[in-house]
Enzyme design. Sequence first.
Site, short mmCIF file in Angstrom:
data_model
loop_
_atom_site.label_atom_id
_atom_site.label_comp_id
_atom_site.label_asym_id
_atom_site.label_seq_id
_atom_site.Cartn_x
_atom_site.Cartn_y
_atom_site.Cartn_z
CG HIS A 198 0.60 2.34 -2.82
ND1 HIS A 198 0.49 3.43 -3.62
CD2 HIS A 198 1.77 2.47 -2.17
CE1 HIS A 198 1.57 4.19 -3.48
NE2 HIS A 198 2.37 3.63 -2.60
C1 UD1 Z 1 6.30 0.25 -1.36
C2 UD1 Z 1 6.94 1.46 -0.70
C3 UD1 Z 1 6.15 2.72 -1.05
C4 UD1 Z 1 5.99 2.85 -2.55
C5 UD1 Z 1 5.33 1.58 -3.08
C6 UD1 Z 1 5.11 1.64 -4.56
C7 UD1 Z 1 8.08 1.03 1.44
C8 UD1 Z 1 8.02 1.21 2.89
N1 UD1 Z 1 6.97 1.36 0.74
O1 UD1 Z 1 5.02 0.06 -0.76
O2 UD1 Z 1 6.82 3.84 -0.56
O3 UD1 Z 1 5.20 3.97 -2.84
O4 UD1 Z 1 6.17 0.47 -2.75
O5 UD1 Z 1 4.26 0.62 -5.00
O6 UD1 Z 1 9.09 0.61 0.92
N2 UD1 Z 1 3.05 -7.26 -2.87
C9 UD1 Z 1 2.77 -8.21 -3.82
N3 UD1 Z 1 3.55 -8.25 -4.93
C10 UD1 Z 1 4.59 -7.40 -5.14
C11 UD1 Z 1 4.86 -6.43 -4.16
C12 UD1 Z 1 4.09 -6.37 -3.04
O7 UD1 Z 1 1.85 -8.99 -3.68
O8 UD1 Z 1 5.24 -7.49 -6.19
C13 UD1 Z 1 2.18 -7.15 -1.68
C14 UD1 Z 1 2.63 -8.05 -0.55
O9 UD1 Z 1 1.50 -8.52 0.11
C15 UD1 Z 1 3.37 -7.12 0.37
C16 UD1 Z 1 2.60 -5.82 0.18
O10 UD1 Z 1 2.20 -5.85 -1.18
O11 UD1 Z 1 3.39 -7.58 1.67
C17 UD1 Z 1 3.39 -4.59 0.47
O12 UD1 Z 1 4.56 -4.53 -0.34
P1 UD1 Z 1 5.82 -3.64 0.11
O13 UD1 Z 1 6.87 -3.70 -0.91
O14 UD1 Z 1 6.22 -3.98 1.48
O15 UD1 Z 1 5.25 -2.18 0.19
P2 UD1 Z 1 4.34 -1.38 -0.84
O16 UD1 Z 1 3.00 -1.23 -0.24
O17 UD1 Z 1 4.41 -1.91 -2.22
#
Ligand code: UD1
Length: 362
Positions: A202
Amino acid sequence: MKIISVVGARPQFIKAAPVCRSLRERHEEILVHSGQHYDYDMSDVFFEQLGIPKPDYNLAVGSGSHGRQTGEMLALLEELFIERQPDAVLVYGDTNTTLAGGLAAAKANIPVAHVEAGLRSFNRSMPEELNRVVVDHLSDLLLCPTDAACENLAREGVSRGVHLVGDVMLDTARFFGERCDAQEVLARFGVSRDGYYLATVHRASNSDDPRALGDIIDAFSRLDAPVIWAVHPRTRKNIESFGLGERLAEATNVRLVPPASYIDMIGLLKGTKALLTDSGGMQKEAYFLRVPCVTLREETEWVETVELGWNRLAGTDPEAILAAVESSTPPAGHPDVYGDGHAAEAIVRVLEGELGEVGSHG
Ligand code: UD1
């Protein structure tokens, strides 16, 4: 004491679970969910399984660019902290939620306590590394999981308020690991002990880069056993948008499954030949459970796992990944470098000692 704990992303729920339990034995805790993670299997399932109390506030910020996501949280948290006036704000790890919580509290002159302080990858292109550095330098109490974390802080001139407390993820793994029936989990996933690899991807540097993601899929397809890949929603979307779906379909040994719950992940870890991951937390969970790990990154914050021979850094080059998997036999030594599984109690003791009057707020 009255403590506001701020969580928002999957690993923070796992870290907060034991601290909530210990804190609430003697103190008032207000739990705030930023809403950074919002899907059922990225959020609610952890609250249910780990017995985390229902958040008092959910800011529902959702996904967005780093600036927008962090900025929205910052504005909302500032208001909330000023209104509720806690004795301290507790933040966890290195996500945008951690940064927003730490910054909003520091600006409101409220003491910041950072759980998992002092971790460094020394790679400033990682969003998490920037979050860690900033939050550590804003924090009044730096609650470090390892000696290496304390040493990192000392090198940056941070020495006040630094406490070695052990790793809260070990608390959670011990508590729930004993309650996890691995056989039942393996049966549900249709795999047998030592008959598969477990994978997660991820990190932005892997999941947002078509070449890295393609290389990882190639490597997985060449492994000598089925690969159970618990796929993050971000990675799943990118597999489609980068046109990698076909390549994955040809990799018949690779099985995508939705993000796993905590208990399922522990069960799958217990039974796997090896873990392939770019997650920080899972490198440690593999170590706790004595499972060899291959890390799909060039560096790690959890240097002990590599030094002790349980973890290999492979990056995303398929040849390097395959070589790392082949050479990943579990070493004999397994010292307690992450503490004794009672980090949460140690954190509460530090808060009590440093913040003064115990129970002033009930
Ligand atoms: C975040 C953290 C990372 C952590 C990870 C655990 C930051 C910068 N990164 O990364 O350090 O290891 O969480 O999982 O804070 N999305 C969904 N559903 C959700 C959540 C996310 O569909 O419930 C998708 C969305 O398209 C979103 C993308 O995942 O844009 C990224 O989510 P985001 O929370 O920004 O960062 P993570 O990659 O989850």
